[in-house]
Write an enzyme that holds these catalytic residues in place. Structure first.
Site, PDB file in Angstrom:
ATOM      1  N   LYS A  11       1.001  -1.049   0.253  1.00 51.31           N
ATOM      2  CA  LYS A  11       0.002   0.008  -0.039  1.00 51.31           C
ATOM      3  C   LYS A  11       0.774   1.185  -0.061  1.00 51.31           C
ATOM      4  CE  LYS A  11      -4.244   0.004   0.766  1.00 51.31           C
ATOM      5  NZ  LYS A  11      -5.345  -0.457  -0.288  1.00 51.31           N
ATOM      6  N   THR A  58      -3.242  -5.595   0.738  1.00 50.97           N
ATOM      7  CA  THR A  58      -2.820  -4.315   0.911  1.00 50.97           C
ATOM      8  C   THR A  58      -3.632  -3.421   1.847  1.00 50.97           C
ATOM      9  OG1 THR A  58      -3.968  -3.138  -0.950  1.00 50.97           O
ATOM     10  CG2 THR A  58      -1.816  -4.208  -1.547  1.00 50.97           C
ATOM     11  N   ASP A  59      -4.956  -4.025   1.655  1.00 57.66           N
ATOM     12  CA  ASP A  59      -5.781  -3.109   2.826  1.00 57.66           C
ATOM     13  C   ASP A  59      -5.092  -3.563   4.367  1.00 57.66           C
ATOM     14  OD1 ASP A  59      -8.265  -1.646   3.492  1.00 57.66           O
ATOM     15  OD2 ASP A  59      -8.572  -3.491   4.595  1.00 57.66           O
ATOM     16  N   PHE A 160      32.067  30.860  -9.472  1.00 57.74           N
ATOM     17  CA  PHE A 160      32.262  29.930 -10.163  1.00 57.74           C
ATOM     18  C   PHE A 160      33.204  30.361 -11.520  1.00 57.74           C
ATOM     19  CE2 PHE A 160      30.963  26.664 -13.648  1.00 57.74           C
ATOM     20  CZ  PHE A 160      31.324  25.688 -13.007  1.00 57.74           C
ATOM     21  N   ARG A 177      28.064  35.401  -7.115  1.00 57.93           N
ATOM     22  CA  ARG A 177      26.801  35.028  -8.074  1.00 57.93           C
ATOM     23  C   ARG A 177      25.700  34.661  -6.810  1.00 57.93           C
ATOM     24  NH1 ARG A 177      27.565  28.829 -10.243  1.00 57.93           N
ATOM     25  NH2 ARG A 177      28.125  27.820  -8.408  1.00 57.93           N
ATOM     26  N   VAL A 226      29.111  24.324  -6.608  1.00 56.69           N
ATOM     27  CA  VAL A 226      28.102  23.563  -5.963  1.00 56.69           C
ATOM     28  C   VAL A 226      28.893  22.311  -5.476  1.00 56.69           C
ATOM     29  CG1 VAL A 226      25.861  22.078  -5.887  1.00 56.69           C
ATOM     30  CG2 VAL A 226      26.050  24.249  -7.070  1.00 56.69           C
ATOM     31  N   GLN A 227      29.830  21.646  -6.329  1.00 49.98           N
ATOM     32  CA  GLN A 227      30.228  20.445  -6.275  1.00 49.98           C
ATOM     33  C   GLN A 227      31.344  20.468  -4.781  1.00 49.98           C
ATOM     34  OE1 GLN A 227      30.066  21.677  -9.148  1.00 49.98           O
ATOM     35  NE2 GLN A 227      30.074  20.284 -10.670  1.00 49.98           N
ATOM     36  N   HIS A 255      19.267  28.570 -11.278  1.00 45.80           N
ATOM     37  CA  HIS A 255      19.928  29.648 -11.971  1.00 45.80           C
ATOM     38  C   HIS A 255      19.006  30.988 -11.776  1.00 45.80           C
ATOM     39  CE1 HIS A 255      22.606  27.064 -13.267  1.00 45.80           C
ATOM     40  NE2 HIS A 255      21.794  26.386 -13.945  1.00 45.80           N
TER      41      HIS A 255
HETATM   42  O1  LIG Z   1      28.653  25.462  -9.125  1.00 48.80           O
HETATM   43  C1  LIG Z   1      28.456  25.053 -10.335  1.00 48.80           C
HETATM   44  N1  LIG Z   1      29.001  23.708 -10.812  1.00 48.80           N
HETATM   45  C2  LIG Z   1      28.972  23.631 -12.284  1.00 48.80           C
HETATM   46  O2  LIG Z   1      29.391  22.335 -12.535  1.00 48.80           O
HETATM   47  C3  LIG Z   1      28.149  24.548 -13.158  1.00 48.80           C
HETATM   48  N2  LIG Z   1      28.154  24.444 -14.327  1.00 48.80           N
HETATM   49  C4  LIG Z   1      27.644  25.705 -14.674  1.00 48.80           C
HETATM   50  O3  LIG Z   1      27.227  25.978 -15.723  1.00 48.80           O
HETATM   51  N3  LIG Z   1      27.504  26.320 -13.685  1.00 48.80           N
HETATM   52  C5  LIG Z   1      27.825  25.710 -12.700  1.00 48.80           C
HETATM   53  N4  LIG Z   1      28.047  25.921 -11.229  1.00 48.80           N
END
Ligand SMILES: O=c1[nH]c(=O)c2[nH]c(=O)[nH]c2[nH]1
Length: 299
Positions: A11, A58-59, A160, A177, A226-227, A255
């Site tokens: 369920k 499932t009930d 970046f 940014r 971000v990575q 973005h």
């Molecule tokens: O932090 C980021 N990682 C990316 O891999 C990436 N690629 C991108 O166009 N902007 C960003 N920003």
């Protein structure tokens, strides 16, 4: 001619609400969840031979969820998922695994005239706490805890630059940014032998730590990407919660585009003068990673 190669049933979207009432203080505590239970085992004949004798309806799974919620605390979803999953493999000899997913929704206590209200709550955002547990006969209980739909934004403190450039590259480098994402973060626990082992763990404290680390790192890291920022989050969660073996994040890069308004009377709205932006719905970056502990050196 053919054979059944995968079978799991149960369920989904069982909506559950529980109130704990403290009769002495009059304070109520509420929990709301959406539960999914899926069972695996010797159930092939229900598909191949129309044999319903092996089907725990499932009930029945829905009623079981309500009954076990009445008989046990549910406010720590990891504990409740383990109890529920274990119930199926212990009660039915032909059921060998139970997959339980619990989504816990936010009900945050109201503050009225500066005081916590005893029985009124509000939804402070769409963030959810998620647990995916599997109780498997003869093996134990695996648990993955998650934060999902936690929307965050920082208006500076993110850059970046230095990324690979070739004839396909148009993106300019930036040293300042906007960074916004909807956090999906998961952490997988060590294998638990049984429900007693699960009950000994403070999952609420771990969730709080993971959430605090996510927010603090997002806010304070001078982000190179971000990575790089998400890796720091994973690393800290592994350090803060020793029973966690794997941490993973999936972060969309939401973005916000600059808008050149110079065509209108020379309005300055780019670079350091940018204050009005166009938030984008799509496409978005999507950055994912999984981080584990390094094996201990044998030296
Ligand atoms: O932090 C980021 N990682 C990316 O891999 C990436 N690629 C991108 O166009 N902007 C960003 N920003």
């Amino acid at each position: 001619m053919s054979q059944l190669s995968y079978a799991r049933y149960g369920k989904d979207n069982i909506r559950l609400y529980k109130v704990d009432k403290n009769d002495r203080t009059g304070v109520h505590t509420v929990t709301e969840q959406t539960v999914c239970s899926l069972l695996e085992g010797d159930i092939e004949t229900s598909y191949t031979k129309a044999d319903n004798s092996v089907v725990v309806a499932t009930d029945t799974q829905k009623q079981t969820t309500y009954i076990l919620a009445k008989q046990n605390p549910i406010s720590t979803p990891e504990h409740f998922a383990a109890i529920l999953g274990n119930h199926y493999i212990e009660t039915y000899p032909h059921i060998h695994a139970a997959h339980i997913k619990i989504i816990q929704h936010r009900w945050t206590r109201m503050n009225i005239d500066g005081k916590p209200h005893p029985h009124s709550f509000f939804r402070d955002g769409e963030e959810i706490r998620v647990v995916e547990a599997v109780a498997r006969e003869g093996e134990g209980i695996t648990i993955r805890s998650k934060i999902e739909k936690l929307l965050v934004l920082k208006s500076t403190g993110s850059a970046f630059y230095g990324f690979h450039r070739d004839e396909y590259t148009q993106l300019p480098e930036t040293w300042d940014r906007i960074l916004s994402t909807e956090v999906e973060a998961g952490w997988k626990w060590k294998l638990f032998k049984n429900v007693a082992e699960v009950k000994a763990v403070d999952f609420d404290a771990a969730w709080q730590k993971a959430r605090d680390i996510t927010l603090k790192t997002f806010a304070t890291d001078d982000s190179a990407s971000v990575q790089a920022t998400m890796y720091k989050m994973c690393d800290q969660i592994l350090a803060a919660v020793p029973l966690v073996e794997v941490v993973d994040y999936a972060l969309p890069n939401k973005h916000y585009f600059e808008i050149d308004l110079s065509w209108h009377k020379g309005l300055k709205n780019t670079g350091k003068d940018a204050t009005v932006f166009a938030p984008q719905s799509n496409p978005n970056g999507l950055i994912q990673c999984t981080v584990t502990r390094k094996p201990k050196s044998k030296l």
